[in-house]
Design an enzyme around this catalytic site. Structure first.
Site: not given
Lengths: 284, 284, 284, 284
Positions: B201, B227-229
């Protein structure tokens, strides 16, 4: 289930990969790993291949015979075949420094290394208690200028008696003679305490300190007749600063040395190293 | 001389390697590179292969057709074939940070990257002069809460008009919607300024400072809806200490971000990345 | 608020630290940073100190005068004092490689570097467009065997005209003469594309490839008359393998070179480097 | 010759450094090392100072008394003074993993660590032979749900009996209770097998494998009541790839864990670590 590892190198030309994979299939093998490399400057092809054979009457010897008379001959290959059944036998040469010894024996003890250590040779008695605590036979073979030849003969005798496959100089601090090197070509692994080719020879940490480098290193390589100039297997480095004394460099270096040497030993025993032109191909 | 890169994955079973290499040989190809991987947990086989074809009547399309109807069908493969003739087209999405932009365009200019950049999209005008100095068309598409959907439609229009192959978010600072992601699955590369999965994040350097970590990192990954995964392509880290302020972490991080992103872009355009199970296999 | 940075070195003896901190206190300064180092082999004391002065009639000149006549004299110090008001002026010498140039100018543009770049000198015209796009005056001073002396005079003229503080050779590819070196002692920063002292001189990546090293590096150092043998400011390395061609090493090396050079420039302009005995003390 | 190490932290304000160095000078000390840090966010001043005293009637106790009543009081300092005469006493808590144990005991044996190890505590008997071979008393204190409290009392008894200064959990695999933590605040060092804050808790290598990270790490930190959330002392990482199985990650991680833990122990025993705000200042 039989498993073999096949290492090949030869002049590069078309269809080598297909020919080899075809051959393995015909012999009843299932390839579980394949990796290859072409040195475009030298035009040399390298391959490492692992294959499993389930057929009842498979033997490594008959496979070798068949391979030798067909592909190896056709492509003029240099090749080696290892059966996973045979654990390589390693002789450990040490002197007075204990950090690589503790590290290797700790790994050996915990099952991390796929090898046997029939014995340890040292020119000093200092580390005998460590060998004893790990229950590994320790042979004290002192080396002086006058007894160097005689000492080496004793070493060779032990190496032959125990069918040693390769030798590890774990900070042995003695220059090994050509006689031994020729008997174990690309089978003597040394750890040198610098990022070669910087600081060849004695006291590299002192030289590093004097030059004011900001990184120190360690290099594991096969021993050749030229000092610290053999094929490099593994290197690593650590950052240092002006605050580090020579003693600090030596302490920091010990951690590099033991990890780099252990990695080189693992690559060698896993048959992942090929040597040519005084360089290594590492299939990792 | 035609050269193709073939990427395959399928359920692992015997004789895949021999079958594929055989097929290539029959089609008249010479394999110049082969690498494979088996995920033993998932029992999936992966392969990357480069082959040269000299036969006059070879076409990538006919090869595809033949491959599809034989091997791909037999082994139920998922596969992609790339001809070396086609340079991938990359769209660059930026915002206000210039370090990744300078780095990518510098590499592009000097011929280091095997790709084309038809245009740059930004939600701000700040970096237009840089795009101009590199003579790359710059499209200013502002994004606000209210115009987000409209902005995305403009983006999609441009992407289709120029036949864009993949998108690079070079510190774009906007969350990309599912519409775009689904249109370009595993084809949108982001650079996140932490060693994921730590500090997902916003403001990861602030979080890193607060936690007192001794290393910071950067992660390049494919964008997925979470998100960001998404699947991680490349990561790197740098050591930091208590002497570093948040500003220092950001400055140090910029060097990580640009190198990590550039490496991810190169791996992607060299067709060296395969994605499965939200992870990557990198044949480098 | 005035802020100064004081760098000292002298023979080590008792009470230097207390004497200096006392002196600063008496002058009305508040020490905001202090770091020191003693080279126990050479018995030399080094100190870096930042102090703020709020008193209205403080001037760097009067402080210098006072320091010189008291402490500096008593302890036979070598010392330098920098006021934070003066930004160092850097001359950039380049040739045909653009990666370090893009990197430095990108950082300069974004305000990351605390310096001014009055001009760029190059012996070739290739990179003039880059200088132009960053709006930095570009001086083309060709260098041939016959014109080397004349070219250097032109360079010196420019350096003096613009009160240049230090020079950065950003892959300048020319050997700088003693005349320039003596005029800018420990003020000419070079980037060498190897982990010195390995691979001194030309074509280090070719030598690294030939030797088969598993790490390559870059070294930033002050230029002295002996080639690539000056005090090392910063070094970094990257891991490589047999799969890397010379071209690959060069590409990987570029990323090292630009980061290492930028870090060296920052350390120099932040007055964090002290030189003695052909080594550096880096107060970072 | 007496040597002390002084650690200070307090609210930042003017003239602290000059005041402290003055005080030391008046007490007849010669400062041989000084380092300081200001956390500008929290406005806290930190200092580490080493001073030698040659005066015959110097005692650490009288120095402490004097320091406490003057400077410490004036600046409302939190401070600690250590005499170089006292070697810290370390208790080693282990379970079944031997790599950190071998590493620490190997270093201890060779004189690399400036500490004493009065005993080893383990909840299992597996590693007793290693303790025996290094001739260090081994206490077997099994821990089950039911006996946890009783076990901890036995531990506390031993810790007090031997005046233990700090505890090292060398892969102890048990959660330590608040009772122990409160008794040894910032004096219990743990090694966690991930780059925290990623992968808190059990089985971090499994989580790292699942997430497909390209780097793994190890973190040494002081134990606080929140799991794996205490002040970080040291971290390091290693690159991994899709070819590494969980078993490979665990093996690679062992090398990180032992080096990171050993470094943390050295920093702690050299009195180079200050803790505040759940973070560390490391004066190295």
């Amino acid at each position: 289930m039989n498993k073999i590892t096949l290492l090949i190198h030869c002049k590069d030309r078309s269809n080598i990969i297909a020919s080899v994979t075809n051959f393995i299939a015909k012999e009843g093998g299932n390839i579980v790993y394949i990796d290859q490399h072409v040195d475009r400057e030298q035009n040399i092809f390298f391959m490492r291949l692992e294959s499993e054979f389930t057929i009842g009457n498979f033997t490594t010897d008959s496979f070798k015979e068949s391979f030798k008379n067909t592909l190896a001959d056709e492509f003029e290959m240099k090749w080696r075949i290892y059966s996973s059944e045979n654990k390589p036998k390693m002789a450990l040469f040490i002197s007075k420094y204990d950090h690589c010894l503790y590290d290797l024996l700790g790994r050996y003890n915990s099952g991390e290394l796929n090898l046997e250590i029939p014995f340890i040779i040292s020119n000093h008695l200092d580390l005998k208690p460590i060998a004893d605590s790990f229950k590994i036979p320790f042979h004290h073979i002192p080396v002086t200028k006058d007894t160097k030849n005689e000492a080496e003969n004793k070493q060779l005798e032990l190496l032959e008696q125990y069918n040693i496959d390769f030798i590890v100089l774990a900070r042995y601090m003695q220059i090994v003679s050509g006689k031994l090197i020729n008997k174990y070509p690309n089978k003597i692994i040394n750890i040198h305490h610098s990022f070669l080719p910087a600081f060849v020879g004695a006291k590299p940490y002192h030289s590093a300190y004097k030059r004011g480098v900001k990184i120190i290193g360690a290099t594991s390589h096969y021993v050749t007749e030229e000092l610290d100039a053999g094929p490099i297997i593994e290197q690593d480095v650590a950052h240092v600063s002006h605050t580090h004394s020579i003693k600090d460099l030596i302490a920091k270096g010990r951690d590099l040395e033991k990890i780099v040497l252990a990695n080189a030993v693992k690559l060698h025993t896993d048959r992942k190293v090929m040597v040519y032109n005084n360089k290594t191909v590492i299939f990792s």
